[in-house]
Motif scaffolding. Sequence first.
Motif, short mmCIF file in Angstrom:
data_model
loop_
_atom_site.label_atom_id
_atom_site.label_comp_id
_atom_site.label_asym_id
_atom_site.label_seq_id
_atom_site.Cartn_x
_atom_site.Cartn_y
_atom_site.Cartn_z
N UNK A 49 0.80 -1.23 0.00
CA UNK A 49 0.00 0.00 0.00
C UNK A 49 0.83 1.27 0.00
N UNK A 50 2.05 1.21 0.50
CA UNK A 50 2.90 2.40 0.53
C UNK A 50 3.43 2.76 -0.86
N UNK A 51 3.23 1.87 -1.82
CA UNK A 51 3.75 2.12 -3.16
C UNK A 51 2.85 3.02 -4.00
N UNK A 52 1.63 3.28 -3.53
CA UNK A 52 0.68 4.03 -4.35
C UNK A 52 1.22 5.40 -4.73
N UNK A 53 1.80 6.11 -3.79
CA UNK A 53 2.27 7.47 -4.07
C UNK A 53 3.42 7.51 -5.08
N UNK A 54 4.09 6.38 -5.28
CA UNK A 54 5.20 6.36 -6.23
C UNK A 54 4.99 5.36 -7.36
N UNK A 55 3.72 5.10 -7.66
CA UNK A 55 3.41 4.17 -8.73
C UNK A 55 4.03 4.58 -10.06
N UNK A 56 3.92 5.85 -10.39
CA UNK A 56 4.40 6.30 -11.70
C UNK A 56 5.92 6.28 -11.79
N UNK A 57 6.57 6.96 -10.87
CA UNK A 57 8.02 7.12 -10.94
C UNK A 57 8.75 5.81 -10.73
N UNK A 58 8.37 5.07 -9.71
CA UNK A 58 9.15 3.90 -9.30
C UNK A 58 8.76 2.62 -10.05
N UNK A 59 7.53 2.56 -10.53
CA UNK A 59 7.05 1.32 -11.11
C UNK A 59 6.69 1.42 -12.60
N UNK A 60 5.75 2.28 -12.93
CA UNK A 60 5.23 2.28 -14.30
C UNK A 60 6.22 2.90 -15.28
N UNK A 61 6.66 4.12 -15.03
CA UNK A 61 7.62 4.76 -15.93
C UNK A 61 8.98 4.07 -15.87
N UNK A 62 9.37 3.69 -14.67
CA UNK A 62 10.63 2.98 -14.48
C UNK A 62 10.71 1.73 -15.35
N UNK A 63 9.56 1.06 -15.53
CA UNK A 63 9.50 -0.14 -16.36
C UNK A 63 9.41 0.19 -17.84
N UNK A 64 8.59 1.18 -18.17
CA UNK A 64 8.33 1.48 -19.58
C UNK A 64 9.57 1.94 -20.33
N UNK A 65 10.46 2.67 -19.64
CA UNK A 65 11.65 3.19 -20.34
C UNK A 65 12.62 2.09 -20.73
N UNK A 66 12.39 0.87 -20.25
CA UNK A 66 13.20 -0.27 -20.71
C UNK A 66 13.11 -0.43 -22.22
N UNK A 67 12.00 0.05 -22.78
CA UNK A 67 11.82 -0.03 -24.22
C UNK A 67 12.87 0.72 -25.01
N UNK A 68 13.59 1.64 -24.36
CA UNK A 68 14.64 2.39 -25.04
C UNK A 68 15.79 1.50 -25.49
N UNK A 69 15.92 0.32 -24.89
CA UNK A 69 17.03 -0.57 -25.25
C UNK A 69 16.52 -1.91 -25.80
N UNK A 70 15.33 -1.89 -26.41
CA UNK A 70 14.78 -3.10 -27.04
C UNK A 70 14.44 -2.77 -28.49
N UNK A 71 14.88 -3.63 -29.40
CA UNK A 71 14.68 -3.41 -30.82
C UNK A 71 13.20 -3.53 -31.22
N UNK A 72 12.88 -2.98 -32.37
CA UNK A 72 11.52 -3.04 -32.90
C UNK A 72 11.08 -4.49 -33.13
N UNK A 205 16.61 9.01 -18.45
CA UNK A 205 17.17 10.22 -17.81
C UNK A 205 16.29 11.44 -17.99
N UNK A 206 15.58 11.50 -19.11
CA UNK A 206 14.78 12.70 -19.39
C UNK A 206 13.42 12.69 -18.72
N UNK A 207 13.00 11.55 -18.18
CA UNK A 207 11.65 11.46 -17.60
C UNK A 207 11.62 11.00 -16.15
N UNK A 208 12.74 10.54 -15.62
CA UNK A 208 12.77 10.03 -14.25
C UNK A 208 13.79 10.78 -13.40
N UNK A 209 13.41 11.04 -12.15
CA UNK A 209 14.36 11.65 -11.22
C UNK A 209 15.50 10.71 -10.93
#
Length: 221
Positions: A49-72, A205-209
């Motif tokens: 439950x303590x993760x709610x306040x950081x869902x975007x930064x720590x979980x969702x965006x943190x995961x999505x940017x992995x796509x920067x190093x995966x080929x089409x 780097x451009x979207x995450x603290x």
Amino acid sequence: MFHVEHPDEISVPAAPSSANEVFGSRVKLAEAYAVWLAGAGIERGLIGPREVDRLWERHILNSAVLGDVIDDDARVVDVGSGAGLPGIPLAIARPDLHVQLLEPLLRRTTFLKEVVEDLGLINVEVIRGRAEERESIRAAGNADVVTSRAVAPLGKLTGWSLPLVRKGGSMRALKGASVSEELVRDAREIKKFGGDSGRVEVVGQSVLAEPTQVVIIERIK
């Protein structure tokens, strides 16, 4: 458009402006996934439950940017997917990818299937199984990329991941600050399972603290 459990009772932080940069026209899907995490994800014990306040930064965006190093158009297997991290944010941000979420626990695969169906993620498949099992290798093996997040120490993780990777493919795992030390410490195990010496890349780097650290190990044999 989307169904979630008890939607009126769920409080989710608003998506930051950086979410539009990462998800583009699919940001509403990411927002719906955030509601799932903050609701059923907590109710069923998939995240704290303590993760709610950081869902975007720590979980969702943190995961999505992995796509920067995966080929089409890569086929990606997410080992130990849990609540769908990093696989679901990755699949939302990168609809060109075919993502298989590999998870052994029934309550988690049930959650994942509900989320995938609700969000209409046609590029995602949920598979119940353990990475080291023969059935899982048959169902998810020969992948271009195997991903993971907070699953196990690097040596053990390599033993689970590389057997699912085609020769010339790679495992790309989200790791913490000690990842360079893990590469040195577990070098023998990595080599044993056919990996190269590995490298660390920083993304987001451009979207995450706090940008995401990704350890990349190619399967060379």
